[in-house]
Design a protein around this motif. Structure first.
Motif, PDB file in Angstrom:
ATOM      1  N   LYS A 104       0.839  -1.204   0.000  1.00  0.00           N
ATOM      2  CA  LYS A 104       0.000   0.000   0.000  1.00  0.00           C
ATOM      3  C   LYS A 104       0.873   1.252   0.000  1.00  0.00           C
ATOM      4  O   LYS A 104       1.988   1.246   0.534  1.00  0.00           O
ATOM      5  CB  LYS A 104      -0.899   0.028   1.239  1.00  0.00           C
ATOM      6  CG  LYS A 104      -1.702  -1.244   1.478  1.00  0.00           C
ATOM      7  CD  LYS A 104      -2.759  -1.447   0.415  1.00  0.00           C
ATOM      8  CE  LYS A 104      -3.726  -2.563   0.799  1.00  0.00           C
ATOM      9  NZ  LYS A 104      -3.114  -3.906   0.726  1.00  0.00           N
ATOM     10  N   PRO A 105       0.383   2.346  -0.581  1.00  0.00           N
ATOM     11  CA  PRO A 105       1.111   3.621  -0.471  1.00  0.00           C
ATOM     12  C   PRO A 105       1.048   4.144   0.957  1.00  0.00           C
ATOM     13  O   PRO A 105       0.194   3.744   1.757  1.00  0.00           O
ATOM     14  CB  PRO A 105       0.346   4.529  -1.431  1.00  0.00           C
ATOM     15  CG  PRO A 105      -1.035   3.967  -1.450  1.00  0.00           C
ATOM     16  CD  PRO A 105      -0.872   2.474  -1.328  1.00  0.00           C
ATOM     17  N   GLN A 106       1.940   5.042   1.265  1.00  0.00           N
ATOM     18  CA  GLN A 106       1.961   5.638   2.601  1.00  0.00           C
ATOM     19  C   GLN A 106       0.851   6.657   2.777  1.00  0.00           C
ATOM     20  O   GLN A 106       0.333   6.832   3.880  1.00  0.00           O
ATOM     21  CB  GLN A 106       3.319   6.302   2.843  1.00  0.00           C
ATOM     22  CG  GLN A 106       4.502   5.371   2.760  1.00  0.00           C
ATOM     23  CD  GLN A 106       5.812   6.125   2.630  1.00  0.00           C
ATOM     24  OE1 GLN A 106       5.881   7.337   2.833  1.00  0.00           O
ATOM     25  NE2 GLN A 106       6.866   5.400   2.285  1.00  0.00           N
ATOM     26  N   VAL A 107       0.470   7.339   1.691  1.00  0.00           N
ATOM     27  CA  VAL A 107      -0.451   8.462   1.828  1.00  0.00           C
ATOM     28  C   VAL A 107      -1.344   8.589   0.597  1.00  0.00           C
ATOM     29  O   VAL A 107      -0.914   8.322  -0.528  1.00  0.00           O
ATOM     30  CB  VAL A 107       0.330   9.778   2.061  1.00  0.00           C
ATOM     31  CG1 VAL A 107       1.286  10.073   0.916  1.00  0.00           C
ATOM     32  CG2 VAL A 107      -0.614  10.954   2.296  1.00  0.00           C
ATOM     33  N   LEU A 108      -2.581   8.983   0.843  1.00  0.00           N
ATOM     34  CA  LEU A 108      -3.524   9.382  -0.205  1.00  0.00           C
ATOM     35  C   LEU A 108      -3.891  10.831   0.047  1.00  0.00           C
ATOM     36  O   LEU A 108      -4.481  11.163   1.087  1.00  0.00           O
ATOM     37  CB  LEU A 108      -4.776   8.511  -0.162  1.00  0.00           C
ATOM     38  CG  LEU A 108      -5.985   8.995  -0.982  1.00  0.00           C
ATOM     39  CD1 LEU A 108      -5.660   9.033  -2.470  1.00  0.00           C
ATOM     40  CD2 LEU A 108      -7.221   8.129  -0.713  1.00  0.00           C
ATOM     41  N   LEU A 109      -3.523  11.706  -0.877  1.00  0.00           N
ATOM     42  CA  LEU A 109      -3.948  13.101  -0.829  1.00  0.00           C
ATOM     43  C   LEU A 109      -5.104  13.243  -1.803  1.00  0.00           C
ATOM     44  O   LEU A 109      -4.922  13.070  -3.013  1.00  0.00           O
ATOM     45  CB  LEU A 109      -2.802  14.046  -1.215  1.00  0.00           C
ATOM     46  CG  LEU A 109      -1.594  14.025  -0.268  1.00  0.00           C
ATOM     47  CD1 LEU A 109      -0.435  13.270  -0.912  1.00  0.00           C
ATOM     48  CD2 LEU A 109      -1.145  15.429   0.077  1.00  0.00           C
ATOM     49  N   SER A 110      -6.281  13.527  -1.272  1.00  0.00           N
ATOM     50  CA  SER A 110      -7.479  13.471  -2.102  1.00  0.00           C
ATOM     51  C   SER A 110      -8.158  14.831  -2.177  1.00  0.00           C
ATOM     52  O   SER A 110      -8.310  15.532  -1.169  1.00  0.00           O
ATOM     53  CB  SER A 110      -8.453  12.430  -1.540  1.00  0.00           C
ATOM     54  OG  SER A 110      -9.487  12.153  -2.465  1.00  0.00           O
ATOM     55  N   GLY A 111      -8.581  15.173  -3.358  1.00  0.00           N
ATOM     56  CA  GLY A 111      -9.215  16.462  -3.594  1.00  0.00           C
ATOM     57  C   GLY A 111     -10.552  16.590  -2.887  1.00  0.00           C
ATOM     58  O   GLY A 111     -11.269  15.627  -2.655  1.00  0.00           O
ATOM     59  N   SER A 112     -10.868  17.808  -2.541  1.00  0.00           N
ATOM     60  CA  SER A 112     -12.171  18.211  -2.040  1.00  0.00           C
ATOM     61  C   SER A 112     -12.255  19.707  -2.318  1.00  0.00           C
ATOM     62  O   SER A 112     -11.465  20.238  -3.096  1.00  0.00           O
ATOM     63  CB  SER A 112     -12.312  17.878  -0.546  1.00  0.00           C
ATOM     64  OG  SER A 112     -13.621  18.205  -0.090  1.00  0.00           O
ATOM     65  N   ALA A 113     -13.200  20.373  -1.702  1.00  0.00           N
ATOM     66  CA  ALA A 113     -13.335  21.812  -1.940  1.00  0.00           C
ATOM     67  C   ALA A 113     -13.942  22.468  -0.713  1.00  0.00           C
ATOM     68  O   ALA A 113     -14.575  21.820   0.123  1.00  0.00           O
ATOM     69  CB  ALA A 113     -14.210  22.072  -3.169  1.00  0.00           C
ATOM     70  N   LEU A 114     -13.746  23.769  -0.615  1.00  0.00           N
ATOM     71  CA  LEU A 114     -14.329  24.511   0.494  1.00  0.00           C
ATOM     72  C   LEU A 114     -15.854  24.525   0.416  1.00  0.00           C
ATOM     73  O   LEU A 114     -16.518  24.873   1.399  1.00  0.00           O
ATOM     74  CB  LEU A 114     -13.777  25.926   0.524  1.00  0.00           C
ATOM     75  CG  LEU A 114     -12.313  26.001   0.978  1.00  0.00           C
ATOM     76  CD1 LEU A 114     -11.725  27.370   0.703  1.00  0.00           C
ATOM     77  CD2 LEU A 114     -12.183  25.648   2.445  1.00  0.00           C
ATOM     78  N   GLY A 115     -16.400  24.122  -0.722  1.00  0.00           N
ATOM     79  CA  GLY A 115     -17.837  23.942  -0.824  1.00  0.00           C
ATOM     80  C   GLY A 115     -18.368  22.887   0.126  1.00  0.00           C
ATOM     81  O   GLY A 115     -19.587  22.792   0.325  1.00  0.00           O
ATOM     82  N   TRP A 116     -17.474  22.104   0.743  1.00  0.00           N
ATOM     83  CA  TRP A 116     -17.886  21.108   1.755  1.00  0.00           C
ATOM     84  C   TRP A 116     -18.693  21.775   2.868  1.00  0.00           C
ATOM     85  O   TRP A 116     -19.610  21.160   3.415  1.00  0.00           O
ATOM     86  CB  TRP A 116     -16.643  20.440   2.345  1.00  0.00           C
ATOM     87  CG  TRP A 116     -16.921  19.396   3.380  1.00  0.00           C
ATOM     88  CD1 TRP A 116     -17.129  18.062   3.178  1.00  0.00           C
ATOM     89  CD2 TRP A 116     -17.028  19.604   4.799  1.00  0.00           C
ATOM     90  NE1 TRP A 116     -17.351  17.422   4.390  1.00  0.00           N
ATOM     91  CE2 TRP A 116     -17.293  18.352   5.392  1.00  0.00           C
ATOM     92  CE3 TRP A 116     -16.923  20.724   5.619  1.00  0.00           C
ATOM     93  CZ2 TRP A 116     -17.455  18.184   6.765  1.00  0.00           C
ATOM     94  CZ3 TRP A 116     -17.092  20.573   6.990  1.00  0.00           C
ATOM     95  CH2 TRP A 116     -17.351  19.317   7.553  1.00  0.00           C
TER      96      TRP A 116
END
Length: 303
Positions: A104-116
Motif C-alpha cells: 500500500k502507499p503511505q499516503v492518499l492526498l485526495s481532492g475536495s473543496a471549500l464547498g464542503w
C-alpha cells in the motif's frame, strides 16, 4: 518517490507534475487520454488509461484530483450524475484498487473543496468547523471525502484538500474572467458581499508537496490563502491590475435565470482560513489577492 496521480492533466496536476519531475520523483498519471500525458505533464511522466495498468512497481503516494469541472455548465440531472461519478465513484474505485495491492502507499492526498461547508455566509470557517449548508456542492464534497477516508482502514494516511478558487494565468477561474474584464465588462456578482476563498497556484502546489512530506499531517486542510476577500474586493483588485473599470454587476436574478441551481455556487461562498496549515508551519508566498494578481498578470494583460 513513486507517485500516482488521477486528474494529473488538470490545472493543479500539471503544475504538480512539473514540480515533482524537477525533484526527481517517478510519476504516473491515470488519464482517459494517456497518450497526451507526456505532452501535458512532462516527457518523463508515464500515462496509463486505467489503474490496473500501473503494474507492480512501487507506489509511495497517490494524489487524487480527478473530477469534471463543477462550474462549467448548469447542474442538470445528467450533469450532477457526471460530477458524482467523476469524483465519488472514481475515488471509491481507487480505494478498492489500493485495497487489492499487496504493498500500500503511505499516503492518499485526495481532492475536495471549500464547498464542503456549504454557503458559510459570515461564519469564520476553520478546518475543524462543521458544515453550515447542504446544497449540492456540499453533498458532493461530503460524499467525495467519505470515499477517500475509507483508505484509512487500509493503513493509509489520508489528507483531504479542501481547495478554494485556484488563481492561475493559463486556466481555471481567473482565465475565464480575463476576456470580459479586459473588454471593460467586468463587475461584481450579485451584491458582491459573498466571500471568495482563493489561492495562488504556486501556493497550492507548495502546500500539497508540504503535506506529502509531513507524515503527521492527516485529515482535512483548508487550502486557501490566509486573507479571504469578498467578491466585490476581488473584482476591484482584478480591475486595478487590468486598468479597466468594473462597473457592470451581474444581478443575482440574472445568474439564477441563466444557471439555475449552479448560481448558488457563485452567489454564496466561504470565509475560510487555513488554520491547520498555518499551525503546521506552512508559509504562503501570496497572502493578499492584489499581490497574487500582480504576480500572475503582466503588462501585456492590461494592454
Amino acid at each position: 518517490m513513486h507517485i500516482l496521480l488521477t486528474g494529473g492533466t488538470g490545472l493543479i496536476g500539471r503544475s504538480l507534475c512539473r514540480y515533482w519531475s524537477s525533484q526527481g520523483h517517478n510519476l504516473v498519471v491515470c488519464s482517459r487520454q494517456p497518450e497526451q500525458v507526456p505532452r501535458l505533464c512532462g516527457a518523463s511522466v508515464r500515462g496509463i488509461r486505467q489503474l490496473a495498468d500501473y503494474g507492480e512497481q512501487p507506489l509511495d503516494a497517490v494524489v487524487n484530483l480527478a473530477g469534471a469541472p463543477i462550474a462549467d455548465r448548469p447542474w442538470t440531472r445528467k450533469r450532477k450524475a457526471l460530477l458524482l461519478a467523476s469524483r465519488v465513484e472514481l475515488t471509491a474505485h481507487l480505494v478498492s484498487w489500493l485495497g487489492q495491492r499487496a504493498a500500500k502507499p503511505q499516503v492518499l492526498l485526495s481532492g475536495s473543496a471549500l464547498g464542503w461547508y456549504g454557503d458559510g455566509g459570515e461564519h469564520l470557517l476553520t478546518d475543524d468547523s462543521p458544515a453550515v449548508g447542504d446544497d449540492f456542492a456540499a453533498q458532493l464534497c461530503a460524499a467525495w471525502e467519505f470515499e477517500a477516508q475509507q483508505a484509512q482502514a487500509l493503513g493509509i494516511r489520508v489528507v483531504l484538500l479542501r481547495t478554494g478558487l485556484v488563481l492561475a494565468r493559463d486556466g481555471g477561474f481567473l482565465a475565464r474572467l480575463l476576456t470580459p474584464f479586459k473588454l471593460g465588462l467586468g463587475g461584481r456578482l450579485g451584491n458582491g458581499r459573498q466571500w471568495l476563498p482563493w489561492i495562488h497556484l504556486a501556493d497550492q502546489v507548495a502546500l500539497i508537496d508540504f503535506l506529502l512530506h509531513h507524515p503527521e499531517a492527516s485529515g482535512a486542510f483548508n487550502a486557501c490563502a490566509p486573507v479571504p476577500v469578498r467578491n466585490s474586493e476581488f473584482t476591484q483588485a482584478l480591475g486595478r491590475v487590468l486598468h479597466r473599470p468594473t462597473l457592470l454587476p451581474v444581478p443575482a436574478w440574472v445568474l439564477r435565470g441563466l444557471l439555475g441551481e449552479l448560481a448558488g455556487l457563485l452567489l454564496g461562498g466561504q470565509r475560510a482560513l487555513p488554520s491547520r496549515l498555518s499551525a503546521a508551519g506552512f508559509e504562503f508566498r501570496f497572502n493578499d489577492v492584489q499581490t497574487a494578481l500582480n504576480d500572475l498578470l503582466g503588462p501585456e494583460d492590461a494592454a
